[in-house]
Design a protein around this motif. Sequence first.
Motif, PDB file in Angstrom:
ATOM      1  N   ASP A  71      52.161  52.070 117.004  1.00 23.49           N
ATOM      2  CA  ASP A  71      53.463  52.272 117.561  1.00 23.49           C
ATOM      3  C   ASP A  71      54.721  51.856 116.407  1.00 23.49           C
ATOM      4  O   ASP A  71      55.855  51.614 116.859  1.00 23.49           O
ATOM      5  CB  ASP A  71      53.594  51.540 118.871  1.00 23.49           C
ATOM      6  CG  ASP A  71      53.874  50.066 118.531  1.00 23.49           C
ATOM      7  OD1 ASP A  71      53.192  49.585 117.653  1.00 23.49           O
ATOM      8  OD2 ASP A  71      54.377  49.486 119.660  1.00 23.49           O
ATOM      9  N   ILE A  72      54.452  51.813 115.180  1.00 26.46           N
ATOM     10  CA  ILE A  72      55.459  51.551 114.148  1.00 26.46           C
ATOM     11  C   ILE A  72      55.488  52.627 112.922  1.00 26.46           C
ATOM     12  O   ILE A  72      54.397  52.960 112.591  1.00 26.46           O
ATOM     13  CB  ILE A  72      55.196  49.919 113.682  1.00 26.46           C
ATOM     14  CG1 ILE A  72      55.354  49.021 114.408  1.00 26.46           C
ATOM     15  CG2 ILE A  72      56.064  49.988 112.517  1.00 26.46           C
ATOM     16  CD1 ILE A  72      54.869  47.736 114.170  1.00 26.46           C
ATOM     17  N   ILE A  73      56.688  53.181 112.632  1.00 30.76           N
ATOM     18  CA  ILE A  73      56.881  53.938 111.710  1.00 30.76           C
ATOM     19  C   ILE A  73      57.482  53.291 110.691  1.00 30.76           C
ATOM     20  O   ILE A  73      58.684  52.627 110.995  1.00 30.76           O
ATOM     21  CB  ILE A  73      57.709  55.169 111.995  1.00 30.76           C
ATOM     22  CG1 ILE A  73      56.990  55.908 113.297  1.00 30.76           C
ATOM     23  CG2 ILE A  73      58.012  56.133 111.002  1.00 30.76           C
ATOM     24  CD1 ILE A  73      57.813  56.957 113.933  1.00 30.76           C
ATOM     25  N   GLN A  74      57.349  53.417 109.444  1.00 32.58           N
ATOM     26  CA  GLN A  74      58.218  53.064 108.261  1.00 32.58           C
ATOM     27  C   GLN A  74      58.529  54.456 107.480  1.00 32.58           C
ATOM     28  O   GLN A  74      57.872  55.085 107.039  1.00 32.58           O
ATOM     29  CB  GLN A  74      57.243  51.973 107.401  1.00 32.58           C
ATOM     30  CG  GLN A  74      58.184  51.814 106.115  1.00 32.58           C
ATOM     31  CD  GLN A  74      57.194  50.891 105.098  1.00 32.58           C
ATOM     32  OE1 GLN A  74      56.062  51.060 105.003  1.00 32.58           O
ATOM     33  NE2 GLN A  74      57.803  50.575 104.016  1.00 32.58           N
ATOM     34  N   ILE A  75      59.934  54.288 107.645  1.00 26.29           N
ATOM     35  CA  ILE A  75      60.440  55.524 106.869  1.00 26.29           C
ATOM     36  C   ILE A  75      60.900  55.034 105.687  1.00 26.29           C
ATOM     37  O   ILE A  75      62.064  54.187 105.444  1.00 26.29           O
ATOM     38  CB  ILE A  75      61.608  56.402 107.546  1.00 26.29           C
ATOM     39  CG1 ILE A  75      60.929  57.009 108.944  1.00 26.29           C
ATOM     40  CG2 ILE A  75      62.278  57.401 106.895  1.00 26.29           C
ATOM     41  CD1 ILE A  75      61.991  57.627 109.877  1.00 26.29           C
TER      42      ILE A  75
END
Length: 112
Positions: A71-75
Motif C-alpha cells: 500500500d505504498i507508492i514511491q514516485i
Amino acid sequence: MKKNQNTTLWLIITTLLFCFILTACGEKDPLIGTWQEANSMVTFQFIDDGNVVISNPVTSQTLAYVKQDPDIIQIKGSSDGSLPEMVMNFRIEEDRLILSLQGNETVLVKVK
C-alpha cells in the motif's frame, strides 16, 4: 476400462487446475490505468512499465514509480527538480484511488 476412465478424469482435473493457476497469475494490477482528481483535473496514468504520467490541462510529466509495500507508492522526483520525490500510501476502493501524503488524502476516480 475403469483404469482408463480414472486416468482420463485425473488428466482433465489436472488440466483444469493448471489453467486456473495460469489465469490467476495473470491478474492485472488494479493500480494500472488512468485516475483523475475531479476538482483540479490532475490525472495520474500508471503504466505497467513502472512509469506514471502526471498531467493537468496545461502540462504533463512522466516519472518512475515503485510500489514499496502493498500500500505504498514511491514516485521518483523529476530530473529538473520541479517535482520532488513523493512517498505516499494508497488504497483502491471500487473505482476510486485514495492517495495519502502526510495525512492528507486525495481521491481520484478511474477514467480508463
